[in-house]
Write an enzyme that holds these catalytic residues in place. Structure first.
Site, PDB file in Angstrom:
ATOM      1  N   TYR A 187      -1.874  39.897  -6.880  1.00 24.37           N
ATOM      2  CA  TYR A 187      -1.626  38.756  -7.821  1.00 24.37           C
ATOM      3  C   TYR A 187      -0.144  38.455  -7.843  1.00 24.37           C
ATOM      4  CZ  TYR A 187      -1.665  35.700 -11.817  1.00 24.37           C
ATOM      5  OH  TYR A 187      -1.253  35.046 -13.059  1.00 24.37           O
ATOM      6  N   GLU A 218       0.877  29.800  -8.941  1.00 25.73           N
ATOM      7  CA  GLU A 218       0.083  31.108  -9.207  1.00 25.73           C
ATOM      8  C   GLU A 218      -0.543  31.495  -7.767  1.00 25.73           C
ATOM      9  OE1 GLU A 218      -3.106  32.672 -12.284  1.00 25.73           O
ATOM     10  OE2 GLU A 218      -4.259  31.821 -10.653  1.00 25.73           O
TER      11      GLU A 218
END
Ligand code: GDP
Ligand code: MN
Length: 379
Positions: free
Chosen positions: A100, A189
């Site tokens: 991530y 993101e």
């Protein structure tokens, strides 16, 4: 403004961040054609402005011969209240690891904040709560700018030891920062940022928010806005330049200034009613602004009465009163309208309204009395 995955990925590609090749499709036949063109295994992905698509059945692996069927299953699906109308068909990736990576604003620190963890693929909030030690965080000083040593610190902090991955991540972190700054984003993101079995690092998803106030600098991003992603009333309001948010009550609200409108919502609730919307006229109160706002509010079928709460500071309330009357002449409003005028020239403003002979206009002197009246009239 939130972007769809495929739009965010387009911006990622523009800044050199590796993604998979894909095509947009809005029918099962188009999905089939896209899968044929891409060749081999593909992934059919719902394009909706919400997360958790995987869990909701909005992300499915397919071959060219069943892409059409998978597309059929996903189109029309309701994911957290968002109906799927578009699909992104992407060449499927083999996944060895899911990381991530994001950059957003830390409002407290007033600096961009990077977050990186090897625990990707799941919600970042869950990682932050359950294994906070696995989440590497790093602020970038906006005056100093981004420096590569910061990315190294971030990568080591996340415990990524493979030199091949480190090298690619260093590059991706730098490019993501350039993308974040270059598009005036509020959030970029990548979840998951995958490592393939061959050791290649690539963005498999994108969540992208661009600052509305900076869209004038990026017309090509402003054009990405999907008018159908916002409710029709909010779309109409935006076109007219009215700040409007639909709520689920019966009393339509109109005020000048966001703070006043917020407290008007509270006062309506206090008086036992439920606000139908938030609507801010801004500093003005000219007839056209009032016409636009009243049109938007009265188009909501749930609205039973309208509460017009005006405080005149710089705005002169006698002008607002004339604006209201001009507006009522231009558009016939059946709803009872309660007006509370206070501040600059309030006496004259109230007199103008009282003398107008408009049967559905009710003038009240205070905010609370106005709210009580509006709630009563909505019953
Ligand atoms: P989200 O659920 O809305 O965040 O959608 P994502 O794009 O993140 O996809 C959800 C999950 O689907 C990912 O975490 C992956 O595990 C899986 N997935 C997505 N694309 C691929 C792919 O190309 N190949 C494989 N094997 N899995 C994928
Ligand atoms: Mn995701």
């Amino acid at each position: 403004m939130d972007l769809y995955e495929y739009q965010g990925k387009e911006l990622f590609r523009r800044f050199g961040i590796p993604t998979s090749e894909g095509r947009l499709a809005s029918t099962p036949a188009e999905a089939h054609a896209a899968a044929e063109e891409l060749g081999g295994q593909v992934v059919v992905k719902a394009q909706v402005l919400t997360g958790g698509r995987g869990k909701a059945g909005g992300v499915k692996l397919a071959e060219a011969d069943d892409a059409e069927q998978k597309a059929n299953e996903i189109l029309g699906l309701d994911i957290n209240g968002h109906v799927v109308r578009r699909l992104w068909i992407e060449r499927a990736s083999e996944i060895a690891k899911e990381y991530y990576l994001s950059v957003t604003f830390d409002r407290g620190e007033k600096k961009p904040l990077f977050m990186l963890t090897t625990e990707g693929g799941i919600e970042i909030e869950q990682v932050a709560e359950e294994t906070p030690e696995k989440l590497a965080r790093l602020h970038v000083d906006p005056l100093e700018g981004y420096q590569p040593y910061q990315a190294r610190r971030l990568i080591y902090g996340a415990g990524i030891a493979d030199p091949n991955e480190q090298k690619q991540l260093l590059d991706i972190v730098g490019k993501l920062y350039a993308c974040f700054v270059g598009t005036d984003a509020m959030l970029c993101e990548i979840n998951p940022l995958i490592v393939t079995p061959e050791g290649e690092v690539r963005a498999l998803d994108s969540k992208f928010t661009v600052d509305d106030n900076a869209l004038y600098k990026h017309p090509e991003i402003a054009e990405m806005r999907d008018p159908e992603s916002v409710p029709p009333e909010e779309r109409a309001a935006r076109e007219k330049g009215v700040t409007y948010v639909k709520l689920d009550g019966e009393v339509g609200i109109l005020g000048n200034g966001a703070g006043l409108v917020m407290s008007t919502l509270d006062v309506i609730t206090l008086a036992g009613g439920r606000p139908a919307n938030f609507c801010d006229l801004g500093g003005g109160g000219d007839a056209q602004g009032v016409v636009d706002a009243l049109e938007v509010i009265s188009a909501d079928p749930q609205v039973r009465s309208i509460y017009f709460n005006i405080f005149g500071g710089i705005t002169r309330t006698d002008e607002v009163a004339r604006g209201i009357l001009t507006a009522l002449e231009q558009i016939g409003i059946e709803h009872p309208i309660v007006v509370r005028l206070d501040g600059t020239n309030a006496e004259e403003g109230r007199r103008i309204l009282a003398d107008s002979g408009q049967g559905n206009l009710h003038v009240e002197p205070t905010m609370l009395e106005g709210a009580k009246r509006a709630v009563e009239l909505a019953k």
